[in-house]
Structures are given as C-alpha cells and as structure tokens.
Design an enzyme around this catalytic site. Structure first.
Site, short mmCIF file in Angstrom:
data_model
loop_
_atom_site.label_atom_id
_atom_site.label_comp_id
_atom_site.label_asym_id
_atom_site.label_seq_id
_atom_site.Cartn_x
_atom_site.Cartn_y
_atom_site.Cartn_z
N ARG A 9 0.85 -1.17 0.00
CA ARG A 9 0.00 0.00 0.00
C ARG A 9 0.90 1.23 0.00
O ARG A 9 1.97 1.24 0.60
CB ARG A 9 -0.92 0.03 1.24
N HIS A 39 -1.83 -0.04 -9.88
CA HIS A 39 -2.43 -1.04 -8.99
C HIS A 39 -2.96 -2.25 -9.78
O HIS A 39 -4.11 -2.68 -9.63
CB HIS A 39 -3.56 -0.42 -8.16
N GLU A 52 -4.49 6.69 -3.30
CA GLU A 52 -4.52 6.64 -4.76
C GLU A 52 -5.91 6.79 -5.35
O GLU A 52 -6.05 7.15 -6.51
CB GLU A 52 -3.88 5.34 -5.25
#
Length: 200
Positions: free
Chosen positions: A117, A171, A146
């Site tokens: 993360r 991601h 994000e």
C-alpha cells in the site's frame, strides 16, 4: 534491475544500444523482504530461486528456510539490502514505516519495491532520498490515497521528470483475468450464502 522500461522505450524509438541499460544480476544481490505473510513468502522464495541472498524482517512470523535469514530489526534490512520489497498491511505500526530515518540507513543504489500500500511509505521522504541518490529506484504498484487524491500525489508529480528512477503501474497486481474470476466468484458465493441464510 535490468532497466527494461527505459530499454524498451529506447528500442521502440529506433535506437539499438545496450550500453546505457547495463543492469544487475539478482544472484549477486541481497534482497530484503519486509513482511513474511503469504505474498512475502512467495517473493522471498522467488528471490532465493534466482540465487539472491534473502533477508526477512517480520516480528510476527518465523522463517524456517535453510537459505533465507530472518533479521531482528529494520535497520539491518535497510543497511544490508540492495533491493527491499514491502509485503505488509497498513496498520499504526506500518504507516509510513519507510521514512527518512529508514532511508538514511539504505544504500545509495537502493531499489525499493512496493506492492503493498502507498501509505507504508512516506512519499515526501522517499522523493528526497531519490533526488539525493540518483542511482536509486522506486518500483511501485500503489500510491498513498490513490483513489481520492491521485492527481496531487507527489510520486506521480516526481515521475514526470524522473522516469529513470521510477517504475509505476496503476495497482495492477491483482488485475488478471484469473484473479478477477476468483474475486467475483467469491463475492457471488458470499452473496448466495447470505441470501440463503436470510431465507431460512
């Protein structure tokens, strides 16, 4: 380690020259793994299979592997590792654990990999480290906040003019057809079980 994004960009522009992209071999490096859960264990085993010296820091897990060494503190991971990969959840303990103090112990050619993360890393401290250590790199699939503040993220702003030090992906770690099928199938099964429970 092999400068593939930059080499690919150069080759696609019509230049065929390997010299600017000479990299490193993993079997000559020390890889530090922070977090030895499911994914951290997979990653440590992959690095071991490629011949790297692997160090693990996880105060909640025990490493039982003939070639993977467990260390007692983050400082040892920081000072000994050529590559550091993060595999921890966001908690009060891990929030911004990669900060100026940690980075001050790291090698100037550090490759930091973050697929956990974004909040694990103090991104402003990291940018200062990258700016002062031009051989260092940050490879990340995640950014802090994000979803809600990606446009103002300092890593994205830094990336515009410092592409040789950053490998960024949006991601995509769990974004495969197979992983999506598993996730959606699991969600559907939970929904089905809940409906059946409520009907009974």
């Amino acid at each position: 380690l092999r400068n593939i994004p930059q080499a690919n960009k150069s080759a696609l522009s019509g230049v065929w020259d390997y010299e600017p992209f000479i990299g490193r071999q993993i079997n000559s490096l020390t890889v530090g793994v922070i977090g030895y859960g499911r994914l951290g264990t997979f990653f440590a085993n992959y690095c071991d299979a490629f011949g790297a010296k692997v160090l693990v820091y996880d105060p909640y897990k025990s490493v039982n592997h003939p070639r993977i060494n467990q260390v007692e503190n983050l400082e040892e991971i920081a000072s000994s590792s050529d590559v550091i990969s993060l595999h921890v959840h966001v908690t009060d303990e891990t929030l911004k654990m990669i900060d100026s103090y940690f980075l001050s112990k790291c090698k100037s050619s550090l490759v930091l990999v973050n697929t956990s993360r974004g909040e694990i890393v103090d991104e402003k401290d990291l940018i200062e480290f990258l700016s002062n250590n031009l051989k260092s790199k940050y490879c990340t699939d995640v950014l802090s906040e994000e979803i809600i503040e990606k446009e103002s993220n300092p890593i994205l702003r830094f990336a515009v003019s410092n592409q040789s030090q950053l490998v960024l992906t949006p991601h995509i770690g769990g974004m495969t057809i197979e992983a999506q099928e598993m996730a959606f199938g699991h969600a559907a099964k939970l929904l089905k079980n809940e409906i059946e429970f409520n009907l009974n």
